[in-house]
Structures are given as C-alpha cells and as structure tokens.
Design a protein around this motif. Structure first.
Motif, PDB file in Angstrom:
ATOM      1  N   ASP A  66      36.460  42.975  44.203  1.00 39.04           N
ATOM      2  CA  ASP A  66      37.081  42.209  45.714  1.00 39.04           C
ATOM      3  C   ASP A  66      38.303  42.387  45.301  1.00 39.04           C
ATOM      4  OD1 ASP A  66      34.551  41.359  46.115  1.00 39.04           O
ATOM      5  OD2 ASP A  66      34.806  39.377  44.659  1.00 39.04           O
ATOM      6  N   ASP A  67      39.318  41.269  45.937  1.00 38.12           N
ATOM      7  CA  ASP A  67      40.614  41.707  45.890  1.00 38.12           C
ATOM      8  C   ASP A  67      41.499  41.091  44.700  1.00 38.12           C
ATOM      9  OD1 ASP A  67      40.196  42.523  48.633  1.00 38.12           O
ATOM     10  OD2 ASP A  67      40.040  40.466  48.804  1.00 38.12           O
ATOM     11  N   SER A  68      40.448  41.104  43.767  1.00 36.15           N
ATOM     12  CA  SER A  68      41.621  41.075  42.303  1.00 36.15           C
ATOM     13  C   SER A  68      41.658  42.267  41.671  1.00 36.15           C
ATOM     14  CB  SER A  68      40.996  40.141  41.681  1.00 36.15           C
ATOM     15  OG  SER A  68      40.981  39.024  42.596  1.00 36.15           O
ATOM     16  N   SER A  69      42.721  42.924  40.450  1.00 31.78           N
ATOM     17  CA  SER A  69      42.557  43.676  39.329  1.00 31.78           C
ATOM     18  C   SER A  69      43.615  42.786  37.927  1.00 31.78           C
ATOM     19  CB  SER A  69      43.558  44.725  39.990  1.00 31.78           C
ATOM     20  OG  SER A  69      43.388  44.941  41.009  1.00 31.78           O
ATOM     21  N   TYR A  70      42.101  43.354  36.750  1.00 33.54           N
ATOM     22  CA  TYR A  70      42.952  42.695  35.550  1.00 33.54           C
ATOM     23  C   TYR A  70      43.138  44.176  35.018  1.00 33.54           C
ATOM     24  CZ  TYR A  70      39.823  39.204  37.027  1.00 33.54           C
ATOM     25  OH  TYR A  70      39.291  38.491  38.316  1.00 33.54           O
ATOM     26  N   VAL A  71      44.710  44.093  34.147  1.00 38.47           N
ATOM     27  CA  VAL A  71      45.524  45.108  34.037  1.00 38.47           C
ATOM     28  C   VAL A  71      45.429  44.940  32.706  1.00 38.47           C
ATOM     29  CG1 VAL A  71      46.927  47.327  34.086  1.00 38.47           C
ATOM     30  CG2 VAL A  71      45.990  46.428  36.033  1.00 38.47           C
ATOM     31  N   LEU A  72      45.157  46.082  31.413  1.00 38.42           N
ATOM     32  CA  LEU A  72      45.382  45.903  30.116  1.00 38.42           C
ATOM     33  C   LEU A  72      45.893  47.342  29.892  1.00 38.42           C
ATOM     34  CD1 LEU A  72      45.432  43.727  28.129  1.00 38.42           C
ATOM     35  CD2 LEU A  72      42.333  45.013  27.500  1.00 38.42           C
ATOM     36  N   THR A  73      46.973  47.289  28.738  1.00 42.14           N
ATOM     37  CA  THR A  73      47.413  48.294  28.506  1.00 42.14           C
ATOM     38  C   THR A  73      48.179  48.101  27.318  1.00 42.14           C
ATOM     39  OG1 THR A  73      48.498  48.322  30.373  1.00 42.14           O
ATOM     40  CG2 THR A  73      49.502  49.529  29.083  1.00 42.14           C
TER      41      THR A  73
END
Length: 967
Positions: A877-884
């Motif tokens: 939807d309108d959300s993002s989860y970023v793991l680096t």
C-alpha cells in the motif's frame, strides 16, 4: 524540455528498474507527436542509444535509496558501496587543517584524486583549492534524481582523473509543485546529532520549466570520550616476557587495563635525570602547583612493570577517568567527527525555443563551515638556572643535581586556549547551454561553465614561538625582570626591547600584555577558479546490416587556476606548527574526443547483437604536454538471457595544481643517517652497497668521507615541502570482463559479474628525506630522487631536503564485482532484493618502482577480501520497510606480521544493519522513522581499530526521523 527529450526520464527509470543498466531496454514512445523510439544515454558513454546496452559496468543508485537510509549527504551512501571506500569525511579530517570537514569518495581505493565526480555529465568545482576531488557536501540531496557509478574505461569519454571510474550525479531537471523535507538524527549516546531541512519547488510550462532548492544541514561534533567503547580503550605495551626477536614471543601485547598514554602537563613537567632511562624515573619527575612551587608529578597509574624499551621507556600510563597531571592522551581533546554546517542553493532551468532547440541554465551556491578543535600549543622550554622566576625549592633541586638548566614540557590550555581551525568554504558554479537536434539523426549539446571555491581558514590559540621563548627566558637585569638578550656564550648582555617577561612555571593565566606579545591568530585565504567550454554532437554515421553506426564527438577547453594568500606570521614561519608561502598556479587543457559504436552482428547464432565500442581522447595540457586516452570494448548479447562485455582501455591522471605549484613550506625530518658516511657504508649489509659507493663518489664525495655536522648522524634535518612542475601524467591500463545473466524462466531476477583490473604506472607519490637513500641506491645518479636534496659544495654536508611529488609509484588492483537484483510479489505487497559485493584479488602498491618494494595490501584493514551490501525493501500500500546490511570481511593489520610482533594482528569481520520505515499519512505527507546501526555494533576491540572511524561505525546506534510534505 524538447518533446524528443521528454522521454529521457521515463527511459532512465526503465533502466534503473533493470537493476544494473546492463541489459537491453526498449522504450516505447506513446507521444502521438513523436513516433520515434527515444535515444537515451547513461554514464560511461556520450552516445545516446536506441537500445540501451552499457559498454562499461554501471551501478545505478536511485535518489530514493538516499531517503531509505535517512542520508542527507551523498558520500554517506557512496562510502558503503563495495566498489568505493572513504576518501575524506568529517570522521577522517579531525586532525586536518585545510581539509577539515571535506566529504570525498574514492572508487576502488585508488585515491579520491583518481575518481572523477560529475554532475549531469559535467565537471564540478574541486572541494579544496589546488585539488581535483569534489566535495560532496556541495551537492544538494533534494535535487538528486539518481547516481550512476561507472568503473573503468571512463577517461577516454570524460577526460583525465577518471582512472578508477566516474561518479555521475544526475539531478532533477524540473518539478511542478513544492516539496518540504525535514529530518533529524539522534545518536543513543550524546553528540553527533544531525538536522536537515530542504525546500524544493518548480514549474513545468509550455516553454519554461525549472526546479530550485534550498538545503540546510547541521552535523554536530562528538568527542571520543563520549562513546563507551572509547572510555574503555584497548592499548598495548612492550611485552615483559619477550626476551629477543627469535623466541616466538610477541614483542607487544594488549594491556588489560582501561588506560591511556599521557605525555605533557599543562602546568609543566621536567626531570632531574635522563628521561629515557627507567631507573629512578618516577622519583625524578616534577611539576608545579598553582603557586609555582615544585611537587612530584602525578603519574596516574604510574609505570607498568617492565614496560619495554624505546618508545615505551619514556611513557607512563594513566587511568582515563583519572588523568592525573598528564593531559595529552588518546582521548584528550580529540573528536570522532568534525562539526559541519552547510547551506546549498541550487536551480536548473530549461527554455524551449522551438521543437528542436532549447536553452539550459543551472546554478549552485554552497557555504560550508567546519571547525576542528586541537590540543593547546605544546612546547619544550629551556629554563636556565638564572631565570628570575625560579623559586627557592626549584633552585635547590637544580643545584643539588648539578643542573644549569632543565627542559620544561608544557601544554598551556588556560594560557592560550585550545587551537581551533575554522574552515569556511564558499562554492559558486553556474553554466549556460543549448541542446537540441541538428537533423533527424544528429543532436548537439554545448555549454559554458564557470565555478569558484573560496576557502577562508582561521587559526586561533596560536603562539608566536620566538616571542614565547623570549618571554620565558626572563632574568633580573639592572634591578628589573626583563627578557634576556644573550651573547653567543649565553651571557646576559641586555634586555630585548618590547618583550614582556612571562613566568611559565605553573602558570595558569597570562596578563593582557603577555597575551598581546605571545598569543596570535593566523589566516589564509585561498581560491580556485574553473572555466569550461564544451561542445558535443552525436548521432548516426551510416547504416550497417546490423544497425546504425553511432558516434559522439566532443571538443572541450578547461582552465583551472588557484591562489593562496597566507597571513604575514604564517608566511614568515613565526607561529607554532604552521608556515606557508603564497601560491599562484594555472593549468589549461584542450581536449578532443571521438566515441564510435559499431554494430557487428544482429540476430545471428549465439549473437542476438554484437557491438564494438571505441573511444579516443586527445589532451593537450599547458604544463604536462599532450597525452591521450582510449577504449576498446565489445558488447555481446549471446542470447536473450545472457550478455558478455569486454573492455580494454588506457586512462590518465594529470597532476593537480597542488602537485605542481605548492610553494615552499618549512618542515623537519629525523631518521636514517646519510648513506654516504664512511661508517654507514662500512657497516652496511644492503644489496645496494656497491651502488652507494659508486654513486657517492660520482657525486664528489671521496672514499672515507664523513659529515662535519652532528645532526647528519640521524638528527633533525631541515627541509621544504613544495610542488614539482616536472611531473608527468599517470598512466593506467584497465581491463574489464563482465557477464550479465537475466534468466527468462524467473521473472524479476538478474545477475552481473565483472572482473576488473587497474595497472597504474608513474603514479604520483611524495618523497622527502628518504630520497637520499633512494638516490644513491639506484643504478646511477640519473634518477628522480637525487633532485630532492642539496649538499654543500665544500663540505659535502646535506643542507636541506625537499618533499616533492614524483612519478615513481606503481599500483596494481584486481577484483570482481557481483550484483544481483530480484523483485517479486509477496502476500499483498512487493519485495525487492539487491545485493552488491566486491572480491579483491590483488592490491599491490610500490612507492619507489623497484621490484622488491612491491607490497601486497589485500586482506589488510583498508583492503578486505570481501565487501558486500544487501538491501531488502518490502512495500505494501503506502508503506515501505527497508533493511540494509553492510559487511566487511575479516582482515589483519599487517600482512608482514610475525609471531614476534604482537598478539593482536587479527581483526574480525564487521557487519552493521540499518532499518527504515516509510509511510504516507496522507497523499501529500510522508513520514520516515529509521534506526542506523540497529545492533549498536562497535569497532573491533583491537588496538589498531577500536577508535577507527574510517572503516567502522563509531557513532553508535541512532534514531532518524523525517517528514516530507508536497503541495
């Protein structure tokens, strides 16, 4: 923007989605007024292509990746890329004067000066006067569309300095609306906070489109002692159990106490016997109380048992939480990060004259301010027995020990304050250009560009060294305390006029008159101007069975000039630790280049397409003369899934203005004795002994010659740091072989593997006093080292040396790059994975050019075998989860290590994790929350690395919060 050029953004977005810009991207044109497929261009080539195939490896970083990391400076992301390492940064310039606060990138670890940074395919103003490396502080983050990194073969396309490759920062060209972005970073431990604000806006009309932005960033400093791991440091000392160099017992071991080394006292300290002996050391070490009376020196923890010899014999250890009288230590007045404040205003605009031609304009103004705090000025004063301020207790102590003078070591924080180096840099850059189509097949782009950096440096807390010496040598003369005027034998013959006597023994303050006579400030103003005129035409030459032969031709003129103006006290060398003469230098270069892409096969067996890529650049420098760079490459589509690319090129780097024109500045060096001494030759076991004998006699020194000056035996030799206008261009031979695999049976997956190699000959390296030995050890006197020192014609004594750059070094680097991207739908969202890694095969460097001096750095701290970066983005939807995740392989401190050296050579692998959550609270409002160094990973617990902010995270876990509103 021109209608034919409007498709550029959409085309590049398609290329970015391809992961590495390595495959073939066909872009359909939906514009009813222009039915042609748009030609597009990526870094590594100036030819716009109908089918996008990258002739050299190109890594594309979208502007969104900066946002995903909570990053407000380009270099903070570039330094995490496996292909690059840190050039200069606020973490590595805390002890620099003119480079304080700079942010430069360094591809392949070949040096920032061998990485060419472009903005929209054009050169940018250097970050420091006389240099070529670009300060990435001057690039506004809010304007970045994407970053393209091309490694190898770039000098033929873009010119000198692109030995390691090109970092091309592509900015946004237009915008319709206004965007406000604010963010802050708060470390878990105090210090190192960062605040960011930007406002960006623009307009898109029929003929005029533009974008403008204002960026503000404030990065606060933080001291080393503000971090827990540094407050519990890892030190080493001479191993008491080590008997000799052949018992396999390490010479140095880790000291298992929270200690630091202390040296100088603020109140002053002295010894009544030889400080370089340990017998009775503590019993003969004194300082002063606030009234100037002597007392025993507080050594903190005191000497550890049997601390060894050499450098350990004259050091004492003290508790970091109870420094005693020792105020110089690893943690005193030292910082992990230089404070930095920057403001950037920028704009880009396009005015469409008609369907075929447009005018362009861009502008950047940047102001950065950085202050480095250093220790107070520190000295060794000679206190004679006739000093008028000596009290009775000290007089008796000196008389009882038969001393006519003592050496007082002192650091005066309260007298003159800490030394502060303030750097203010202003950058102005603007260009005017035109672009468009000459025919249906040929386009053009031309521009004129002017840029300037002005660099103001202010030193405070400085001391006029001779005035201080005069004031301290105070005696009673004719009933008054005056500054002693002495004859050659040291007898007082009068008073120095205008001098104010000063009692430094235990002093904690100075009068206004004493401050006026002794304390001072220093300044240096410097500027660097850059002017560029360039014209590029590109298009199709003719049609072959496999397609059109495409070409691009460029003519470019560039002028770089730099001047420096130090204050009088710096120019005359009157202040503590600093001297500098004015500089005035200029380089002009005219360049012509041609790039041709020749399609050889199309839709053949094992060749969906085969293209020969060629480029040649001719350069004529006003100082180093003419040179050239070239490239030959093959782009081979084996099948729809498999592509191979091969690249062979010659690159060059021209010496910068600093290398060429740096004026004399005084220095001193201690070290190896003159190799021509008779006793040195007699005891020499060197393989070059015969060369030394022959060359010394050829230089006019008779057999059995001995110097008449005592310091020639290894003491302090005066010298000068200066440029060298006899430098030549460095030459690099580059090779790249790559494979791109995009399996058709797995949607959204691609792999790229590239082998790369750089062999740099005649690399510029600075040589100083060591030139003496290198000169005479060579096969003859006809070598570049013999000009770096001078002898007295009568005595043969070396009078001084020069530290100059010479084309003597050789560098060989080889490795492999791996890149993979995968995109798929997961549950009700999408998952994107991207892995980038580098494996280092060779890192051989040789500063002298002699075969036996080659040294392999692979596996050492600065050159780990493996570096990798993995990012995972899940969007729903309108959300993002970023793991680096960022990974460095385990290393050693020194490849030449033996069991005799120490017990702490091994450095473990190092991995950090960053997390970011982004969501839209409404269509116009985005919120970001992230944690960098999620697991609070500290630097490895090793004496070499526990406080290393160049390769490891010393800031600790930190929270980032940001918001962006668009209207």
């Amino acid at each position: 923007m021109l209608k034919k050029l409007n498709l550029l953004t959409a085309s590049i977005q398609a290329a970015v989605l391809a992961g590495t810009a390595a495959g073939t991207v066909a872009v359909a044109n939906t514009d009813s007024e222009a039915q042609k497929v748009e030609r597009i261009q990526v870094t590594g080539s100036k030819i716009k292509r109908f089918n996008l195939t990258s002739p050299t490896p190109v890594t594309v970083i979208g502007g969104v990746e900066l946002e995903n990391q909570g990053i407000t400076n380009v270099n903070d992301l570039l330094e995490e890329m496996p292909q690059a390492t840190v050039g200069l940064s606020p973490e590595t310039t805390t002890n620099y004067i003119y480079a304080s606060g700079l942010n430069t990138t360094d591809l392949r670890g070949l040096g920032s000066e061998r990485t060419l940074v472009l903005v929209n395919g054009r050169r940018f103003v250097p970050g420091s006067v006389g240099d070529t490396a670009v300060d990435l502080n001057n690039i506004p983050t809010s304007m970045i569309e994407r970053i393209e990194i091309a490694t190898g073969g770039a000098a033929a396309v873009y010119g000198a300095d692109a030995v390691a490759g090109v970092v091309n920062i592509i900015t946004k060209k237009s915008m319709d609306g206004i965007e406000v972005d604010v963010s802050t970073v708060r470390p878990e431990q105090s210090g190192g906070e960062a605040n960011y604000f930007s406002i960006t806006g623009g307009m898109e009309a029929d003929k005029l489109s533009f974008i403008a932005s204002l960026n503000y960033t404030e990065n606060e400093s933080y001291s080393k002692l503000s971090r827990d791991f540094f407050a519990n440091p890892v030190n080493s000392y001479g191993n008491p159990a080590n008997a000799d160099g052949e018992d396999n017992i390490p010479g140095r071991v880790i000291l298992g106490k929270p200690t630091a080394l202390a040296y100088y006292s603020e109140g002053g300290d002295f010894f009544t016997k030889n400080a370089f002996t340990t017998d009775g050391y503590l019993n003969h070490h004194y300082t002063f109380d606030e009234n100037g009376n002597i007392r025993a020196f507080d050594n903190g923890l005191g000497m550890i048992p049997n601390p060894g010899v050499g450098r350990d014999a004259n050091r004492y250890f003290t508790d970091v939480n109870n420094m005693g009288d020792g105020i110089f230590s690893d943690g005193y007045k030292s910082y992990f990060q230089t404070p930095l404040e920057r403001v950037i205003a920028s704009a880009y605009g396009t005015y469409q004259l008609n369907d075929e031609h447009a005018l362009t304009f861009d502008f950047t103004y940047s102001n950065t301010d950085s202050t480095t705090e250093s220790s107070p000025a520190f000295f060794r004063h000679t206190i004679r027995r006739d000093n008028a301020f000596i009290k009775d207790d000290m007089a008796k102590l000196m008389d009882d020990n038969g001393l006519t003078s003592v050496t007082l070591r002192q650091a005066n924080e309260h007298l003159w304050g800490d030394r502060m180096y303030n750097q203010e840099r202003e950058v102005f850059r603007t260009s005017f250009g035109a672009e468009g189509y000459l025919t249906d097949d040929w386009g053009y782009s031309t521009y004129v560009q002017y840029g300037r950096i002005e660099q103001d440096t202010l030193w405070t807390g400085e001391v006029l060294t001779q005035n201080l010496a005069n004031a301290i040598d105070a005696v009673e003369y004719n009933g008054q305390i005056v500054c002693a005027d002495r004859d050659a034998e040291g007898n007082v013959v009068g008073a120095i006029e205008g001098c104010t006597p000063f009692n430094t023994m235990g002093a904690t303050s100075a009068t206004a008159a004493q401050q006026d006579y002794i304390a001072t400030t220093a300044t240096r103003f410097a500027k660097h101007d850059q002017v560029v005129f360039a014209l590029t035409v590109d298009g199709s030459l003719y049609e072959l069975p496999a397609g059109y032969v495409a070409a691009a031709f460029t003519a470019e003129h560039r002028r770089e000039s730099a001047t420096t103006a130090p204050s009088e006290n710096m120019e005359k060398g009157l202040i503590f630790g600093n001297s500098s003469l004015p500089m005035d230098g200029e380089i002009e270069v005219d360049e012509l280049s041609a790039e041709i892409s020749i399609p050889l096969l199309e839709d053949a067996f094992l060749a969906t397409d085969l293209t020969l890529e060629t480029a040649f650049r001719y350069m004529d420098y006003s100082v180093t003369g003419s040179d050239n760079a070239w490239k030959l490459a093959l782009n081979w589509g084996v099948t729809d899934d498999l592509r191979v690319r091969l690249n062979r090129s010659k690159s060059v780097r021209a010496p910068n203005l600093g290398d060429l024109f740096t004026p004399n500045s005084k220095t001193f060096s201690s070290g190896r004795a003159d190799v021509c001494r008779a006793d040195t030759i007699a005891s020499s076991g060197s393989k070059y002994k015969d060369n030394v004998i022959k060359n010394c006699q050829a230089d006019g020194l008779a057999a059995g010659w001995m110097p008449t000056d005592e310091w020639i035996g290894g003491g302090s030799l005066p010298g000068y740091i200066q440029g060298n206008q006899n430098l030549e261009n460095e030459v690099s031979n580059d090779y790249t072989v790559g494979v791109i695999y995009t399996p058709s049976f797995v949607d959204g997956l691609d792999f790229t593997v590239d082998y790369w190699s750089f062999e740099v000959d005649g690399a510029i390296e600075y040589f100083g006093r060591n030139s003496v030995a290198l000169c005479y050890e060579s096969s003859s006197l006809d070598n570049p080292f013999c000009g770096n020192f001078e002898r007295d014609e009568k005595t043969g004594n070396i009078t001084h040396f020069y530290t100059r750059p010479i084309n003597a070094a050789q560098i060989t680097k080889k490795g492999m790059d791996f890149e993979s991207a995968y995109r798929t739908d997961v549950f009700n969202g999408s998952l994107s994975l991207k892995l980038t890694a580098t494996y280092l095969i060779d890192d051989n460097q040789n500063s002298t050019g002699r075969e036996e001096d080659f040294r392999n750095y692979v596996g050492e701290t600065a050159s780990p075998r493996w570096k990798g970066r993995l990012s995972a983005v899940y969007s729903q939807d309108d959300s993002s989860y970023v793991l680096t995740a960022n990974y460095r392989h385990a290393t050693v401190n020194d490849n030449d290590w033996t069991a005799e050296d120490n017990n702490y050579n091994d450095i473990p692998s190092y991995t950090t994790f960053d997390f970011m959550y982004k969501t839209y609270l409404m269509d116009e409002l985005q919120l970001r929350v992230g944690i960098n160094n999620l697991l609070d990973r500290e630097p490895p617990r090793n004496p070499f690395t526990y406080d290393d902010g160049e390769f490891f995270d010393v800031k600790g876990r930190r929270l980032s919060i940001g918001a962006k509103y668009t209207f």
